[in-house]
Design a protein around this motif. Structure first.
Motif, short mmCIF file in Angstrom:
data_model
loop_
_atom_site.label_atom_id
_atom_site.label_comp_id
_atom_site.label_asym_id
_atom_site.label_seq_id
_atom_site.Cartn_x
_atom_site.Cartn_y
_atom_site.Cartn_z
N UNK A 97 39.64 40.73 54.01
CA UNK A 97 40.11 40.26 52.70
C UNK A 97 39.18 40.82 51.62
N UNK A 98 39.79 41.47 50.64
CA UNK A 98 39.09 42.03 49.48
C UNK A 98 39.49 41.16 48.29
N UNK A 99 38.53 40.74 47.50
CA UNK A 99 38.86 39.85 46.39
C UNK A 99 37.95 40.09 45.19
N UNK A 100 38.48 39.75 44.02
CA UNK A 100 37.70 39.90 42.79
C UNK A 100 38.62 40.01 41.60
N UNK A 101 38.07 40.15 40.41
CA UNK A 101 38.90 40.18 39.20
C UNK A 101 39.64 41.49 39.01
N UNK A 102 40.72 41.42 38.25
CA UNK A 102 41.47 42.64 37.93
C UNK A 102 40.55 43.63 37.24
N UNK A 128 38.05 46.20 38.54
CA UNK A 128 38.48 47.41 37.84
C UNK A 128 37.52 47.80 36.74
N UNK A 129 36.97 49.00 36.83
CA UNK A 129 36.15 49.55 35.75
C UNK A 129 37.02 50.40 34.82
N UNK A 130 37.98 51.10 35.41
CA UNK A 130 38.98 51.86 34.67
C UNK A 130 40.32 51.16 34.88
N UNK A 131 41.02 50.82 33.80
CA UNK A 131 42.26 50.08 33.93
C UNK A 131 43.43 50.85 33.34
N UNK A 132 44.38 51.29 34.20
CA UNK A 132 45.60 51.92 33.67
C UNK A 132 46.51 50.84 33.10
N UNK A 133 46.82 50.91 31.84
CA UNK A 133 47.64 49.88 31.19
C UNK A 133 48.88 50.51 30.57
N UNK A 163 36.93 49.89 43.77
CA UNK A 163 37.32 50.06 42.37
C UNK A 163 38.26 51.25 42.23
N UNK A 164 39.11 51.17 41.22
CA UNK A 164 40.16 52.17 41.04
C UNK A 164 39.68 53.37 40.23
N UNK A 300 37.14 33.67 37.43
CA UNK A 300 36.55 32.35 37.22
C UNK A 300 37.11 31.63 35.99
N UNK A 301 37.87 32.34 35.16
CA UNK A 301 38.50 31.73 33.98
C UNK A 301 39.80 32.48 33.68
N UNK A 302 40.82 32.31 34.53
CA UNK A 302 42.05 33.11 34.38
C UNK A 302 42.71 33.00 33.00
N UNK A 303 42.61 31.84 32.38
CA UNK A 303 43.26 31.64 31.09
C UNK A 303 42.70 32.56 30.01
N UNK A 304 41.47 33.01 30.18
CA UNK A 304 40.85 33.88 29.18
C UNK A 304 40.54 35.27 29.74
N UNK A 305 41.16 35.63 30.85
CA UNK A 305 40.94 36.95 31.44
C UNK A 305 41.48 38.03 30.51
N UNK A 306 40.80 39.15 30.45
CA UNK A 306 41.23 40.27 29.61
C UNK A 306 42.36 41.06 30.23
N UNK A 307 42.63 40.80 31.51
CA UNK A 307 43.67 41.56 32.22
C UNK A 307 44.25 40.72 33.36
N UNK A 308 45.55 40.56 33.40
CA UNK A 308 46.27 39.94 34.52
C UNK A 308 45.79 38.54 34.89
N UNK A 309 45.48 37.74 33.88
CA UNK A 309 45.09 36.37 34.14
C UNK A 309 46.15 35.54 34.86
#
Length: 334
Positions: A97-102, A128-133, A163-164, A300-309
Motif C-alpha cells: 500500500x502506497x499512501x500520501x497526499x495528492x 506530487x511535486x509536479x502536478x498536471x492540472x 512521485x510523478x 491531514x486536512x482534506x478540506x483545505x488541500x490545494x489539490x484533490x481534497x
C-alpha cells in the motif's frame, strides 16, 4: 517468439543458442524460473527457423507470441515479476500500500502525513511535486522544492517515496526518488518512456483516461525495451459516460492484466472515484479481486488541500481502511 528449454539446460549449449540467435539480429532475454528456463526473442524473428531450434537437445518447445508486447508478456516471463523498493516488495504474492497526499504543500504537511500513514502500515509515501492540472490556473506543485520535502519525510520515517514525473528533462531531480510515477496523461509520452527505460529504477505506470489495456501494456513495453524491467501497472479509472464518479474504475483490469502480463498490478481508487466515501469499498474490492497493491490519497486536512481534497482520506479513515485491507490480505508485507 519464446523458446522453452528442458529442465537444467546445459550452459554451453544455451550460450551457443543465444549467440546464434543474436547473430541473426534477434535480441534474446533469458528468464530462469523455478521450474523452467525461457529464452525470449525480440525483434525480426522471420529469419529464425523454428524447426531448427526445436531439434536442439536443450529445447522443449518453441512458440510464437502474437501480441505486440513481448517483454511485458506472461508467455515471455511466466512467473510474476516482483518489484522490490526500499525494503518492501510488490507482486508475486506481495501486497503493498502506497499512501500520501495528492500534492506536497509544506514540510509540516508532508511529514505529518508520512508519519500517519507509516503508523497505519503503508509501505511507501506518495506525494506530487509536479502536478498536471486541467486548468493552467490551478496549483501546479512545488517542483524541486516538493521533492526536497519528500526526501525530508523519507529521512524522518524511512518510507520510500513515489512521485510523478512530467517531462524527461526533470529526470535529474528524481535521482533520489524511489519510484517514478508516470501519470495517466503521460502514459503515451513515448519519448519520456524511452528515457525511463534507460534507468534502473521502478516505474509506476498509470493507465490513460481512454486507453485500452493493450495500449497500457505497449507503454510498459517502451520502458522494458530500454532495459528497465521494474514496471508497476496502475489502473486509475477510465472516462465513460457515467458522471456520478470522477472516472469508472475498471476492476476487471486486474485479472485481465494478470493473465496477459507478469507485471504487478495496483489500483488507485482515489482518482478513479473522486470521492473519499467511495475509496474504501473500491479499495477492498480491488484487494479481493487480486490486486498486488493500492495507492491511496491521504491528507491531514482534506478540506483545505490545494489539490484533490474531496477524494483524500483523513489519516483516521486511512487507518480504518488498512485494518479492513489486512483482513483480505493477511500476508501483506507489513
Amino acid at each position: 517468439m519464446v523458446v522453452l528449454l528442458k529442465k537444467n539446460p546445459d550452459k554451453t549449449q544455451l550460450d551457443s543458442l543465444t549467440q546464434w540467435l543474436q547473430g541473426l539480429g534477434v535480441e534474446t532475454h533469458v528468464s530462469v524460473g523455478a521450474h523452467q528456463t525461457i529464452v525470449g526473442l525480440v525483434g525480426d524473428t522471420s529469419r529464425v527457423d523454428i524447426n531448427v531450434i526445436r531439434a536442439l537437445d536443450i529445447v522443449e518447445d518453441v512458440k510464437r507470441i502474437q501480441e505486440p508486447f513481448k517483454n511485458a508478456n506472461r508467455k515471455f516471463h511466466p512467473e510474476d515479476t516482483v518489484v522490490e523498493v526500499g525494503g518492501f516488495k510488490i507482486g508475486g504474492g506481495h501486497f503493498a500500500v502506497i499512501a500520501g497526499p495528492c500534492s506536497v504543500e509544506s514540510e509540516e504537511q508532508i511529514c505529518a502525513v508520512a508519519q500517519a500513514v507509516k503508523a497505519s502500515g503503508a509501505m511507501a509515501l506518495r506525494g506530487g511535486a509536479f502536478k498536471p492540472r486541467t486548468s493552467p490556473y490551478a496549483f501546479q506543485g512545488l517542483h524541486g522544492d516538493g521533492i526536497r520535502l519528500l526526501l525530508k519525510a523519507k529521512e524522518l520515517t524511512g518510507l520510500p517515496i513515489v512521485s510523478e514525473i512530467m517531462d524527461a528533462s526533470h529526470i535529474p531531480l528524481f535521482e533520489e526518488v524511489d519510484v517514478i510515477q508516470v501519470g495517466a496523461r503521460n502514459m503515451q509520452n513515448f519519448e519520456l518512456l524511452k528515457q525511463l527505460g534507460k534507468l534502473r529504477k521502478p516505474v509506476l505506470l498509470k493507465r490513460g483516461l481512454a486507453n485500452t489495456l493493450q495500449e497500457l501494456l505497449m507503454s510498459a513495453e517502451y520502458v522494458m525495451a530500454g532495459g528497465n524491467s521494474q514496471v508497476i501497472l496502475c489502473e486509475r479509472g477510465i472516462r465513460t459516460f457515467e458522471t456520478y464518479t470522477r472516472n469508472t474504475l475498471d476492476l476487471s483490469a486486474i485479472p485481465v492484466l494478470h493473465s496477459l502480463s507478469h507485471l504487478p498490478v495496483i489500483i488507485d481508487p482515489s482518482h478513479a472515484t473522486g470521492s473519499a466515501k467511495l475509496v474504501q469499498p473500491m479499495a477492498l474490492a480491488a484487494a479481493a479481486a487480486g490486486a498486488d497493491g493500492l495507492i491511496i490519497e491521504v491528507h491531514n486536512d482534506p478540506a483545505h488541500a490545494l489539490c484533490d481534497g474531496p477524494q483524500s482520506l483523513t489519516p483516521e479513515a486511512f487507518d480504518g481502511l488498512m485494518k479492513k485491507v489486512e483482513a483480505i490480505q493477511p500476508y501483506a508485507d507489513r
